[in-house]
Design a protein around this motif. Sequence first.
Motif, PDB file in Angstrom:
ATOM      1  N   PHE A  86     -23.802  16.496  11.324  1.00 33.54           N
ATOM      2  CA  PHE A  86     -22.344  16.582  11.424  1.00 33.54           C
ATOM      3  C   PHE A  86     -21.861  18.013  11.623  1.00 33.54           C
ATOM      4  CE2 PHE A  86     -18.164  17.101   9.356  1.00 33.54           C
ATOM      5  CZ  PHE A  86     -17.405  16.273  10.185  1.00 33.54           C
ATOM      6  N   PHE A  87     -22.270  18.923  10.715  1.00 28.18           N
ATOM      7  CA  PHE A  87     -21.739  20.277  10.738  1.00 28.18           C
ATOM      8  C   PHE A  87     -22.355  21.156  11.828  1.00 28.18           C
ATOM      9  CE2 PHE A  87     -20.842  19.077   6.257  1.00 28.18           C
ATOM     10  CZ  PHE A  87     -19.477  19.318   6.256  1.00 28.18           C
ATOM     11  N   GLU A  88     -23.523  20.777  12.358  1.00 23.73           N
ATOM     12  CA  GLU A  88     -24.168  21.572  13.405  1.00 23.73           C
ATOM     13  C   GLU A  88     -24.298  20.781  14.702  1.00 23.73           C
ATOM     14  OE1 GLU A  88     -27.760  23.540  12.131  1.00 23.73           O
ATOM     15  OE2 GLU A  88     -27.078  23.627  10.044  1.00 23.73           O
ATOM     16  N   LYS A  89     -23.444  19.836  14.892  1.00 20.29           N
ATOM     17  CA  LYS A  89     -23.511  18.945  16.051  1.00 20.29           C
ATOM     18  C   LYS A  89     -23.404  19.700  17.370  1.00 20.29           C
ATOM     19  CE  LYS A  89     -21.076  15.001  18.143  1.00 20.29           C
ATOM     20  NZ  LYS A  89     -19.902  14.076  17.996  1.00 20.29           N
ATOM     21  N   CYS A  90     -22.552  20.717  17.443  1.00 23.72           N
ATOM     22  CA  CYS A  90     -22.258  21.385  18.720  1.00 23.72           C
ATOM     23  C   CYS A  90     -22.579  22.878  18.692  1.00 23.72           C
ATOM     24  CB  CYS A  90     -20.787  21.192  19.086  1.00 23.72           C
ATOM     25  SG  CYS A  90     -20.266  19.475  19.233  1.00 23.72           S
ATOM     26  N   VAL A  91     -23.624  23.274  17.979  1.00 26.66           N
ATOM     27  CA  VAL A  91     -23.991  24.691  17.958  1.00 26.66           C
ATOM     28  C   VAL A  91     -24.518  25.087  19.337  1.00 26.66           C
ATOM     29  CG1 VAL A  91     -25.431  26.455  16.898  1.00 26.66           C
ATOM     30  CG2 VAL A  91     -24.574  24.561  15.510  1.00 26.66           C
ATOM     31  N   PRO A  92     -23.926  26.094  19.986  1.00 25.71           N
ATOM     32  CA  PRO A  92     -24.401  26.514  21.310  1.00 25.71           C
ATOM     33  C   PRO A  92     -25.825  27.065  21.243  1.00 25.71           C
ATOM     34  CG  PRO A  92     -22.234  27.439  20.824  1.00 25.71           C
ATOM     35  CD  PRO A  92     -22.758  26.876  19.543  1.00 25.71           C
ATOM     36  N   ALA A  93     -26.525  26.977  22.356  1.00 29.83           N
ATOM     37  CA  ALA A  93     -27.917  27.437  22.405  1.00 29.83           C
ATOM     38  C   ALA A  93     -28.039  28.918  22.071  1.00 29.83           C
ATOM     39  CB  ALA A  93     -28.509  27.144  23.784  1.00 29.83           C
ATOM     40  N   PHE A  94     -27.050  29.729  22.472  1.00 31.16           N
ATOM     41  CA  PHE A  94     -27.119  31.169  22.259  1.00 31.16           C
ATOM     42  C   PHE A  94     -26.789  31.571  20.834  1.00 31.16           C
ATOM     43  CE2 PHE A  94     -22.741  30.281  23.599  1.00 31.16           C
ATOM     44  CZ  PHE A  94     -22.029  30.878  22.576  1.00 31.16           C
ATOM     45  N   TYR A  95     -26.115  30.705  20.068  1.00 34.32           N
ATOM     46  CA  TYR A  95     -25.595  31.079  18.754  1.00 34.32           C
ATOM     47  C   TYR A  95     -26.751  31.342  17.789  1.00 34.32           C
ATOM     48  CZ  TYR A  95     -21.936  31.389  15.214  1.00 34.32           C
ATOM     49  OH  TYR A  95     -21.060  31.848  14.257  1.00 34.32           O
ATOM     50  N   TYR A  96     -26.688  32.467  17.102  1.00 34.52           N
ATOM     51  CA  TYR A  96     -27.783  32.856  16.218  1.00 34.52           C
ATOM     52  C   TYR A  96     -27.718  32.094  14.901  1.00 34.52           C
ATOM     53  CZ  TYR A  96     -31.188  35.698  13.769  1.00 34.52           C
ATOM     54  OH  TYR A  96     -32.288  36.110  13.075  1.00 34.52           O
ATOM     55  N   ARG A  97     -28.821  31.419  14.574  1.00 31.09           N
ATOM     56  CA  ARG A  97     -28.937  30.695  13.309  1.00 31.09           C
ATOM     57  C   ARG A  97     -29.716  31.576  12.327  1.00 31.09           C
ATOM     58  NH1 ARG A  97     -28.821  24.720  14.077  1.00 31.09           N
ATOM     59  NH2 ARG A  97     -28.254  24.272  16.242  1.00 31.09           N
ATOM     60  N   PRO A  98     -29.074  32.090  11.297  1.00 30.96           N
ATOM     61  CA  PRO A  98     -29.740  33.025  10.381  1.00 30.96           C
ATOM     62  C   PRO A  98     -30.914  32.392   9.647  1.00 30.96           C
ATOM     63  CG  PRO A  98     -27.363  33.042  10.085  1.00 30.96           C
ATOM     64  CD  PRO A  98     -27.674  31.863  10.937  1.00 30.96           C
ATOM     65  N   GLN A  99     -31.876  33.240   9.332  1.00 31.89           N
ATOM     66  CA  GLN A  99     -33.035  32.849   8.554  1.00 31.89           C
ATOM     67  C   GLN A  99     -33.000  33.550   7.198  1.00 31.89           C
ATOM     68  OE1 GLN A  99     -35.319  30.397   9.808  1.00 31.89           O
ATOM     69  NE2 GLN A  99     -33.507  30.293  11.133  1.00 31.89           N
ATOM     70  N   GLN A 100     -33.971  33.222   6.377  1.00 30.59           N
ATOM     71  CA  GLN A 100     -33.980  33.657   4.982  1.00 30.59           C
ATOM     72  C   GLN A 100     -33.801  35.162   4.805  1.00 30.59           C
ATOM     73  OE1 GLN A 100     -37.635  32.681   2.966  1.00 30.59           O
ATOM     74  NE2 GLN A 100     -36.977  33.525   0.996  1.00 30.59           N
ATOM     75  N   HIS A 101     -34.458  35.964   5.650  1.00 33.51           N
ATOM     76  CA  HIS A 101     -34.457  37.407   5.432  1.00 33.51           C
ATOM     77  C   HIS A 101     -33.423  38.141   6.288  1.00 33.51           C
ATOM     78  CE1 HIS A 101     -37.911  37.001   2.856  1.00 33.51           C
ATOM     79  NE2 HIS A 101     -38.582  36.377   3.801  1.00 33.51           N
ATOM     80  N   ASP A 102     -32.538  37.418   6.935  1.00 34.79           N
ATOM     81  CA  ASP A 102     -31.473  38.062   7.697  1.00 34.79           C
ATOM     82  C   ASP A 102     -30.441  38.673   6.754  1.00 34.79           C
ATOM     83  OD1 ASP A 102     -32.028  37.869  10.513  1.00 34.79           O
ATOM     84  OD2 ASP A 102     -31.773  35.705  10.349  1.00 34.79           O
ATOM     85  N   CYS A 103     -29.631  39.585   7.304  1.00 37.80           N
ATOM     86  CA  CYS A 103     -28.646  40.286   6.475  1.00 37.80           C
ATOM     87  C   CYS A 103     -27.529  39.344   6.015  1.00 37.80           C
ATOM     88  CB  CYS A 103     -28.061  41.469   7.245  1.00 37.80           C
ATOM     89  SG  CYS A 103     -27.142  41.025   8.718  1.00 37.80           S
ATOM     90  N   ILE A 104     -26.807  39.785   5.002  1.00 36.97           N
ATOM     91  CA  ILE A 104     -25.816  38.938   4.343  1.00 36.97           C
ATOM     92  C   ILE A 104     -24.719  38.505   5.299  1.00 36.97           C
ATOM     93  CG2 ILE A 104     -24.009  38.920   2.575  1.00 36.97           C
ATOM     94  CD1 ILE A 104     -25.808  40.659   0.842  1.00 36.97           C
ATOM     95  N   VAL A 105     -24.221  39.417   6.129  1.00 38.76           N
ATOM     96  CA  VAL A 105     -23.071  39.078   6.970  1.00 38.76           C
ATOM     97  C   VAL A 105     -23.400  37.949   7.949  1.00 38.76           C
ATOM     98  CG1 VAL A 105     -23.517  40.804   8.792  1.00 38.76           C
ATOM     99  CG2 VAL A 105     -21.170  40.025   8.335  1.00 38.76           C
ATOM    100  N   LEU A 106     -24.622  37.909   8.453  1.00 40.24           N
ATOM    101  CA  LEU A 106     -25.010  36.827   9.358  1.00 40.24           C
ATOM    102  C   LEU A 106     -25.005  35.477   8.641  1.00 40.24           C
ATOM    103  CD1 LEU A 106     -27.908  38.289  11.544  1.00 40.24           C
ATOM    104  CD2 LEU A 106     -25.775  37.277  12.376  1.00 40.24           C
ATOM    105  N   LYS A 107     -25.593  35.439   7.444  1.00 39.36           N
ATOM    106  CA  LYS A 107     -25.647  34.180   6.694  1.00 39.36           C
ATOM    107  C   LYS A 107     -24.256  33.782   6.198  1.00 39.36           C
ATOM    108  CE  LYS A 107     -29.098  35.663   4.044  1.00 39.36           C
ATOM    109  NZ  LYS A 107     -30.180  35.685   3.024  1.00 39.36           N
TER     110      LYS A 107
END
Length: 406
Positions: A86-107
């Motif tokens: 539901f919440f990620e139904k239309c995430v564009p291919a280019f959009y960055y999906r943060p991972q565990q060790h990414d910085c706070i602002v991205l997450k």
Amino acid sequence: MASQSRNDKILLDLVQQPGNNQCADCAAPEPDWASYTLGVFVCLNCSGMHRNLSGVSKVKSIRLDYWEDSLVQFMQERGNSVAKAFFEKCVPAFYYRPQQHDCIVLKEQWIHAKYERREFTGENNKFLQTYNFDLFESTLWKKGRDNKQFLKRIFVLSQKDFTLRYFTKEDSKVPKAIISMKDLNAHFQPEKIGHPHGLQISYLEDERTRNLFVYHENGQIIVSFFNAIRATRLAYLLKKHPTLQHSDLIPQITTHCLKEGYMEKTGPTQREPFKKRWFTLCSVNRKLLYCKSPLDATDLGAVFIGSQDHGYSVSESSGRCTRSGRWHCGIAMETPSRQFVFMCEQEQERREWMEAFRKVISQPMTPEDYASTMTLFHQTPSRAFQIKEAPSLPILFLASLQMKPL
């Protein structure tokens, strides 16, 4: 009590199921918190960000807090996979999906975009439409090239000619720089820049790597700018490689460096004094760049790192045959042209650098690696295989002439 014990067991069983066994927002393993209003299992760090979603998300520990029967039933009905659909139904291919060790602002902005602004549910496309505009403009604070002062600059991304321009004034007609998407990279560097929203943009300028350091006080604005860069980069790559799939191009949009930090280096004869330099290793272009300091606008030089099939290897070095510097945890890198010697301050740093070097060396050379190296050699042989830190300083060879032809 029996009801609480039963609910605890249900929750612990739920969190071990596929989809629930990773944080719904950063994919960290073994999440032990959950949003009982959204129905997702999250890690401790992301649970703190959910607390900032006033009226949207409320969290509990699945191990320490009391859970009512109705909330447990809701978690059974939802879970990460259902929520993601539901919440990620239309995430564009280019959009960055943060991972565990990414910085706070991205997450943080990923969580706000998903649950608070609902950018990807398909209900409201106004947020995503901005990335499809021919021009995307942001006003950011940019560090001066030769000083530490940050000044406001206007940045304009264009999907018409795949460029990034920046202007010193709002009414400027001529940009200070026009940057091609061809070799542009962007990644967040909050600790290096000294701001939680710090973003580093790198590109090639006169055969050297040029770095821009920018930030914005508003996390949403800087992350939107970062994703706009990724949208423009993907559009460029799709035009350049029309036969490739999105899945092949996504890893090329923007990349993280494999390892960064200070080491000491000496010259090609290994009799020159050691000098402290800031090194950056990138596995994508197989380059080890070095500067005087982390926030230098331009690199001093670069070393191209080939594969083990071409005679590259790395090992520990005592440094006894060199003019010793302050640090004594040595690394020797063998190439077909020469041996490089670096010194680390701590043993842990030496192990990390050696692991990073070996990761690059173990990767086979790609056609792009050969093409990049040969293009440099044909254009400017002295730059392709030799880099001078300064006219009076020793030469660093970038690559060997024993490369296989394309």
